[in-house]
Design a protein around this motif. Sequence first.
Motif, PDB file in Angstrom:
ATOM      1  N   PHE A   1       0.830  -1.217   0.000  1.00 21.35           N
ATOM      2  CA  PHE A   1       0.000   0.000   0.000  1.00 21.35           C
ATOM      3  C   PHE A   1       0.859   1.258   0.000  1.00 21.35           C
ATOM      4  O   PHE A   1       0.562   2.227  -0.716  1.00 21.35           O
ATOM      5  CB  PHE A   1      -0.933   0.007   1.207  1.00 21.35           C
ATOM      6  N   SER A   2       1.921   1.253   0.778  1.00 24.23           N
ATOM      7  CA  SER A   2       2.779   2.432   0.873  1.00 24.23           C
ATOM      8  C   SER A   2       3.497   2.733  -0.436  1.00 24.23           C
ATOM      9  O   SER A   2       3.586   3.889  -0.859  1.00 24.23           O
ATOM     10  CB  SER A   2       3.809   2.248   1.991  1.00 24.23           C
ATOM     11  N   LEU A   3       3.971   1.683  -1.085  1.00 21.95           N
ATOM     12  CA  LEU A   3       4.768   1.866  -2.303  1.00 21.95           C
ATOM     13  C   LEU A   3       3.963   1.659  -3.580  1.00 21.95           C
ATOM     14  O   LEU A   3       4.509   1.779  -4.673  1.00 21.95           O
ATOM     15  CB  LEU A   3       5.961   0.895  -2.293  1.00 21.95           C
ATOM     16  N   LYS A   4       2.647   1.313  -3.418  1.00 24.00           N
ATOM     17  CA  LYS A   4       1.797   1.004  -4.583  1.00 24.00           C
ATOM     18  C   LYS A   4       2.482  -0.062  -5.445  1.00 24.00           C
ATOM     19  O   LYS A   4       2.631   0.071  -6.656  1.00 24.00           O
ATOM     20  CB  LYS A   4       1.523   2.269  -5.414  1.00 24.00           C
ATOM     21  N   PHE A   5       2.890  -1.130  -4.764  1.00 25.85           N
ATOM     22  CA  PHE A   5       3.743  -2.163  -5.362  1.00 25.85           C
ATOM     23  C   PHE A   5       2.962  -3.472  -5.451  1.00 25.85           C
ATOM     24  O   PHE A   5       2.709  -4.122  -4.439  1.00 25.85           O
ATOM     25  CB  PHE A   5       4.985  -2.335  -4.469  1.00 25.85           C
ATOM     26  N   ASP A   6       2.545  -3.848  -6.664  1.00 23.90           N
ATOM     27  CA  ASP A   6       1.694  -5.034  -6.847  1.00 23.90           C
ATOM     28  C   ASP A   6       2.440  -6.353  -6.800  1.00 23.90           C
ATOM     29  O   ASP A   6       1.825  -7.407  -6.670  1.00 23.90           O
ATOM     30  CB  ASP A   6       0.980  -4.956  -8.208  1.00 23.90           C
TER      31      ASP A   6
ATOM     32  N   ASP B   1      -6.581  -2.174  -9.804  1.00 26.74           N
ATOM     33  CA  ASP B   1      -6.665  -0.847 -10.412  1.00 26.74           C
ATOM     34  C   ASP B   1      -7.660   0.055  -9.684  1.00 26.74           C
ATOM     35  O   ASP B   1      -7.477   1.265  -9.611  1.00 26.74           O
ATOM     36  CB  ASP B   1      -7.059  -0.968 -11.886  1.00 26.74           C
ATOM     37  N   ASP B   2      -8.744  -0.535  -9.154  1.00 25.10           N
ATOM     38  CA  ASP B   2      -9.744   0.270  -8.445  1.00 25.10           C
ATOM     39  C   ASP B   2      -9.579   0.203  -6.928  1.00 25.10           C
ATOM     40  O   ASP B   2     -10.420   0.714  -6.181  1.00 25.10           O
ATOM     41  CB  ASP B   2     -11.157  -0.192  -8.828  1.00 25.10           C
ATOM     42  N   LYS B   3      -8.504  -0.430  -6.445  1.00 25.37           N
ATOM     43  CA  LYS B   3      -8.307  -0.587  -5.001  1.00 25.37           C
ATOM     44  C   LYS B   3      -6.964  -0.058  -4.517  1.00 25.37           C
ATOM     45  O   LYS B   3      -6.804   0.244  -3.339  1.00 25.37           O
ATOM     46  CB  LYS B   3      -8.401  -2.069  -4.610  1.00 25.37           C
ATOM     47  N   ARG B   4      -5.999   0.039  -5.402  1.00 18.82           N
ATOM     48  CA  ARG B   4      -4.613   0.296  -5.021  1.00 18.82           C
ATOM     49  C   ARG B   4      -4.450   1.540  -4.154  1.00 18.82           C
ATOM     50  O   ARG B   4      -3.618   1.587  -3.260  1.00 18.82           O
ATOM     51  CB  ARG B   4      -3.754   0.391  -6.289  1.00 18.82           C
ATOM     52  N   ASP B   5      -5.239   2.562  -4.421  1.00 19.77           N
ATOM     53  CA  ASP B   5      -5.117   3.823  -3.689  1.00 19.77           C
ATOM     54  C   ASP B   5      -6.157   3.985  -2.581  1.00 19.77           C
ATOM     55  O   ASP B   5      -6.229   5.037  -1.950  1.00 19.77           O
ATOM     56  CB  ASP B   5      -5.242   4.998  -4.662  1.00 19.77           C
ATOM     57  N   LYS B   6      -6.928   2.937  -2.349  1.00 23.10           N
ATOM     58  CA  LYS B   6      -7.983   3.005  -1.326  1.00 23.10           C
ATOM     59  C   LYS B   6      -7.649   2.031  -0.204  1.00 23.10           C
ATOM     60  O   LYS B   6      -7.612   0.815  -0.419  1.00 23.10           O
ATOM     61  CB  LYS B   6      -9.336   2.666  -1.948  1.00 23.10           C
ATOM     62  N   PHE B   7      -7.434   2.565   0.980  1.00 22.22           N
ATOM     63  CA  PHE B   7      -6.919   1.778   2.093  1.00 22.22           C
ATOM     64  C   PHE B   7      -7.794   0.569   2.417  1.00 22.22           C
ATOM     65  O   PHE B   7      -7.319  -0.571   2.412  1.00 22.22           O
ATOM     66  CB  PHE B   7      -6.774   2.661   3.336  1.00 22.22           C
ATOM     67  N   PHE B   8      -9.059   0.788   2.714  1.00 17.32           N
ATOM     68  CA  PHE B   8      -9.899  -0.310   3.183  1.00 17.32           C
ATOM     69  C   PHE B   8     -10.252  -1.327   2.091  1.00 17.32           C
ATOM     70  O   PHE B   8     -10.222  -2.536   2.342  1.00 17.32           O
ATOM     71  CB  PHE B   8     -11.163   0.243   3.855  1.00 17.32           C
ATOM     72  N   PRO B   9     -10.587  -0.902   0.862  1.00 15.60           N
ATOM     73  CA  PRO B   9     -10.803  -1.913  -0.187  1.00 15.60           C
ATOM     74  C   PRO B   9      -9.559  -2.760  -0.449  1.00 15.60           C
ATOM     75  O   PRO B   9      -9.657  -3.967  -0.643  1.00 15.60           O
ATOM     76  CB  PRO B   9     -11.175  -1.069  -1.409  1.00 15.60           C
ATOM     77  N   PHE B  10      -8.384  -2.112  -0.437  1.00 18.01           N
ATOM     78  CA  PHE B  10      -7.140  -2.846  -0.656  1.00 18.01           C
ATOM     79  C   PHE B  10      -6.867  -3.777   0.513  1.00 18.01           C
ATOM     80  O   PHE B  10      -6.458  -4.937   0.333  1.00 18.01           O
ATOM     81  CB  PHE B  10      -5.989  -1.858  -0.845  1.00 18.01           C
ATOM     82  N   LEU B  11      -7.099  -3.287   1.741  1.00 17.29           N
ATOM     83  CA  LEU B  11      -6.919  -4.129   2.927  1.00 17.29           C
ATOM     84  C   LEU B  11      -7.869  -5.321   2.893  1.00 17.29           C
ATOM     85  O   LEU B  11      -7.518  -6.420   3.338  1.00 17.29           O
ATOM     86  CB  LEU B  11      -7.158  -3.306   4.189  1.00 17.29           C
ATOM     87  N   GLY B  12      -9.070  -5.107   2.358  1.00 17.10           N
ATOM     88  CA  GLY B  12     -10.043  -6.194   2.278  1.00 17.10           C
ATOM     89  C   GLY B  12      -9.513  -7.393   1.519  1.00 17.10           C
ATOM     90  O   GLY B  12      -9.757  -8.548   1.907  1.00 17.10           O
ATOM     91  N   PHE B  13      -8.786  -7.131   0.426  1.00 24.76           N
ATOM     92  CA  PHE B  13      -8.194  -8.236  -0.324  1.00 24.76           C
ATOM     93  C   PHE B  13      -7.218  -9.007   0.550  1.00 24.76           C
ATOM     94  O   PHE B  13      -7.196 -10.243   0.541  1.00 24.76           O
ATOM     95  CB  PHE B  13      -7.478  -7.718  -1.570  1.00 24.76           C
ATOM     96  N   TRP B  14      -6.388  -8.307   1.296  1.00 24.16           N
ATOM     97  CA  TRP B  14      -5.381  -8.961   2.131  1.00 24.16           C
ATOM     98  C   TRP B  14      -6.014  -9.737   3.285  1.00 24.16           C
ATOM     99  O   TRP B  14      -5.515 -10.792   3.677  1.00 24.16           O
ATOM    100  CB  TRP B  14      -4.382  -7.917   2.651  1.00 24.16           C
ATOM    101  N   ILE B  15      -7.114  -9.237   3.809  1.00 24.60           N
ATOM    102  CA  ILE B  15      -7.825  -9.978   4.850  1.00 24.60           C
ATOM    103  C   ILE B  15      -8.374 -11.279   4.282  1.00 24.60           C
ATOM    104  O   ILE B  15      -8.293 -12.340   4.922  1.00 24.60           O
ATOM    105  CB  ILE B  15      -8.963  -9.118   5.439  1.00 24.60           C
TER     106      ILE B  15
END
Length: 343
Positions: free
Chosen positions: A31-36, A97-111
């Motif tokens: 999330f910090s580095l926007k590193f996929d 692409d639609d989650k990378r810059d959004k904390f909670f949607p991106f975190l949701g994938f990791w959960i």
Amino acid sequence: MAAVHVLDGYYLAITLLITIGYQLFFFAIAFSLKFDKLTDFAGGTNFVVLAIITLAFSGKPDARQIVVSIFIMLWGARLSAFLLFRIIKTGKDDRFDDKRDKFFPFLGFWIFQMIWVWTVSLPVTVLNSPNITQFPQPAFGTGRDIAGVILFVIGFFMESVSDVQKYIFRSKPENKGKVCDIGLFTISRHPNYFGEIIIQFGIYMIAVSPAAYGYVTGAAYSALSATVLGAIFLTVLLMFVSGLNLQERPGAKKRYKSGNHWESYKTYTERTSIMIPFPPQLYARVPTILKRTIFLEFPIYVFDPAKHADHGKVQEREAEEGQRDRQDSLTQSGAQLLDGERS
């Protein structure tokens, strides 16, 4: 050396905590580095970490514990290595692409990835736990052990080979947009999914042997038997959550809408089993009712242009193609006329 007791007798809590910490560590970097490039690597290697830790905690592991631990480590390491290689080549992961810059949607994938890793690891985790190893164990080599090894070998081969075959096929510019119908994809539209599923059922079949043959009893018997949840969870995931349901009908609809090799794709789906490997010459003759049941090609996967296509957009595409064809025809006629005048 005696088994180590950590938090509970089945290693459920410690493996959950390790998984949460491991995934959050990589999430923070991604999330910090926007590193996929770390996402799938973190998932696959997490299986390796849990297997190593629980095997080490078990004290003096027997052959069965070693085999299932190695099997899940091989699977996790190969999967993470392949996906890391692929993402390095492609550069980024379109899923985010639609989650990378959004904390909670991106975190949701990791959960969700935490749940996936912890649940699928259950057969190995519980088999290595002190509540199971305290019982006498059957010698490795039972019928279930052999069947499990066979399933793992077949599944590992199918998943590994099909991943490479599809990657090579798609890497060639001349195959852009074409249907991948080579190698294992001639007998299954998703041989990698089929391989992944039987890998997990193979591991479970080996892990559950002490309970199946009556060596483990009581609550431990129930706990070890219940680890089939891992294989079932993966199957449901691939069939109804993030696998077939996102690829079959949506993929067919996209091809139909764009006209991208639609006819060849339609022919391919009619002769090729959706997942269970089967000779295409025979599958083409299988009655539809059997395809929709035994062969797992459920109605939710089937694309019917009459019901599911956006005919307005299809007509727009066909009109544009017709206009281009007319323009090409006029250009060609004009060129022929000029050639005639010059001669």
